[in-house]
Design an enzyme around this catalytic site. Structure first.
Site, PDB file in Angstrom:
ATOM      1  CB  CYS A 160       5.389 -58.050 -28.038  1.00  0.00           C
ATOM      2  SG  CYS A 160       6.643 -56.775 -28.319  1.00  0.00           S
ATOM      3  CG  HIS A 166       9.571 -60.129 -28.305  1.00  0.00           C
ATOM      4  ND1 HIS A 166       8.411 -59.812 -28.976  1.00  0.00           N
ATOM      5  CD2 HIS A 166       9.364 -61.353 -27.738  1.00  0.00           C
ATOM      6  CE1 HIS A 166       7.538 -60.814 -28.836  1.00  0.00           C
ATOM      7  NE2 HIS A 166       8.102 -61.750 -28.087  1.00  0.00           N
TER       8      HIS A 166
END
Length: 373
Positions: free
Chosen positions: A63, A336
């Site tokens: 990510c 994230h």
């Protein structure tokens, strides 16, 4: 000299300068020239592009890569350069442009006019990047800002238009420069003699000014930067910038030699921006390294979407508009990354999928790296 005279005539004809102006300062000449170049660039034939609202496949805790690539994909000067593959015609580096080719292929997929795929797979690009930077191998959580620095550095190395020249002899000392602007321009020219690629649009110049408390002597050094890492004191980006440029007192043990006193003395140090980049990347220093651990700050920092005024931190007025944000949610070990990027139709949120987002949803305590142009 002939080119310079022609440039000045053009500036006068374009009303960039007044005819009666006898002395053209470096800043006026630079600003006028950049203005003309930007106008000329906008008048070029436009590329045929898709919407750019295409996702990137997560290929194993990547990510951080996806968020940064989406932000760079919306950096128009870099995007267009990659899509028309200009680097193939102007590269002087001895290195094969493997990473730039793979990066350009990813961008081509993201901006494909047919938009056949809703998701682009960056695996080949990531594999080539890991070959160049083995530190990013494996499946552990990586830092997006570190990845951005390494990526820009490697891309620049491949497409550098200046062949590496080993310097001989002694460099001219800074203390012989007559005025500050001449000194800064000389250092910047020296930088471009070695480093000149499209990646330079991210490059600016920092000025570090030391003031000796004993003899009151001022000395200045100039360093190239590709991003500004700002401390987080309170709640606004302006306060982060103020703290970054705040005068700092240095004791004898931590201060450099005073050129006039010829010894270490107490002094004050102040940072400012000497030359503004076309694109300025600002990362909020949310991650702090202690002796045995790393902690994350979740302080909410508000930032302007348009007209970020950096004039108080440099020699001339300069306004920037935000076009991309790299966000980090979660903790240091379980986080994230996502991105928010703007295009001609507004803002979009880039996660595993792509969804439109309103401007009032951009301001969160997850904002980590800000891209302004």
């Amino acid at each position: 000299e002939g080119s310079c005279e022609a440039l000045c005539r053009t500036l006068v004809s374009q009303k960039g300068l007044q005819r009666e102006t006898a002395d053209i300062s470096q800043s006026v000449l630079y600003t006028s020239l950049m203005g003309l170049l930007l106008v000329t660039d906008n008048e070029k034939e436009q590329l045929t592009l898709g919407s750019g609202r295409v996702g990137l496949r997560n290929i194993g805790n990547t990510c951080f890569l996806n968020a940064v690539v989406q932000c760079l994909s919306h950096t128009r000067g870099l995007r267009d350069y990659c899509l028309v593959q200009s680097y193939r015609h102007e590269k002087f580096s001895k290195e094969e442009a493997k990473l730039m080719e793979a990066f350009s292929q990813v961008l081509s997929g993201l901006w494909d006019v047919n938009e056949g795929d809703t998701v682009v797979n960056p695996r080949q690009f990531y594999n080539i990047f890991k070959e160049a930077v083995p530190y990013f191998s494996g499946y552990s959580q990586q830092d997006a800002q570190e990845f951005l620095r390494f990526l820009l550095d490697k891309l620049h190395t491949e497409i550098n238009r200046r062949p590496y020249v080993r310097r001989t002899g002694k460099e001219p000392e800074q203390k012989y420069a007559r005025i500050l602007s001449e000194e800064a321009v000389a250092m910047w020219k020296k930088h471009l003699e070695r480093d000149d690629s499209r990646i330079v649009l991210f490059s600016g110049q920092l000025r570090s000014s030391l003031h000796c408390s004993v003899c009151s002597h001022y000395s200045n050094t100039f360093d190239v930067f590709c991003d500004l890492s700002l401390p987080i004191p309170k709640v606004t980006l302006r306060e982060c910038l103020d703290l970054f440029s705040q005068e700092e007192k240095l004791d004898k043990e931590n201060s450099p030699m005073c050129e006039r006193c010829n010894r270490r003395t107490e002094c004050t140090k102040r940072l400012s921006i000497q030359r503004f980049p076309q694109v300025i990347v600002i990362d909020l220093n949310r991650f702090t390294t202690a002796r045995w651990s790393i902690s994350k700050s979740t302080v909410y920092v508000s930032f302007p979407l348009t007209n970020l005024d950096l004039g108080p931190y440099g020699p001339v007025d300069c306004l920037y508009d935000l076009y991309a944000i790299c966000n980090h949610a979660g903790t240091v070990n379980m986080g994230h990354y996502t991105a928010c990027c703007s295009d001609e139709n507004g803002w979009c949120f880039y996660n595993d999928s792509v969804t439109p987002v309103s401007e009032n949803q951009l301001q969160t305590n997850q904002a980590y790296v800000l891209f302004y142009q």
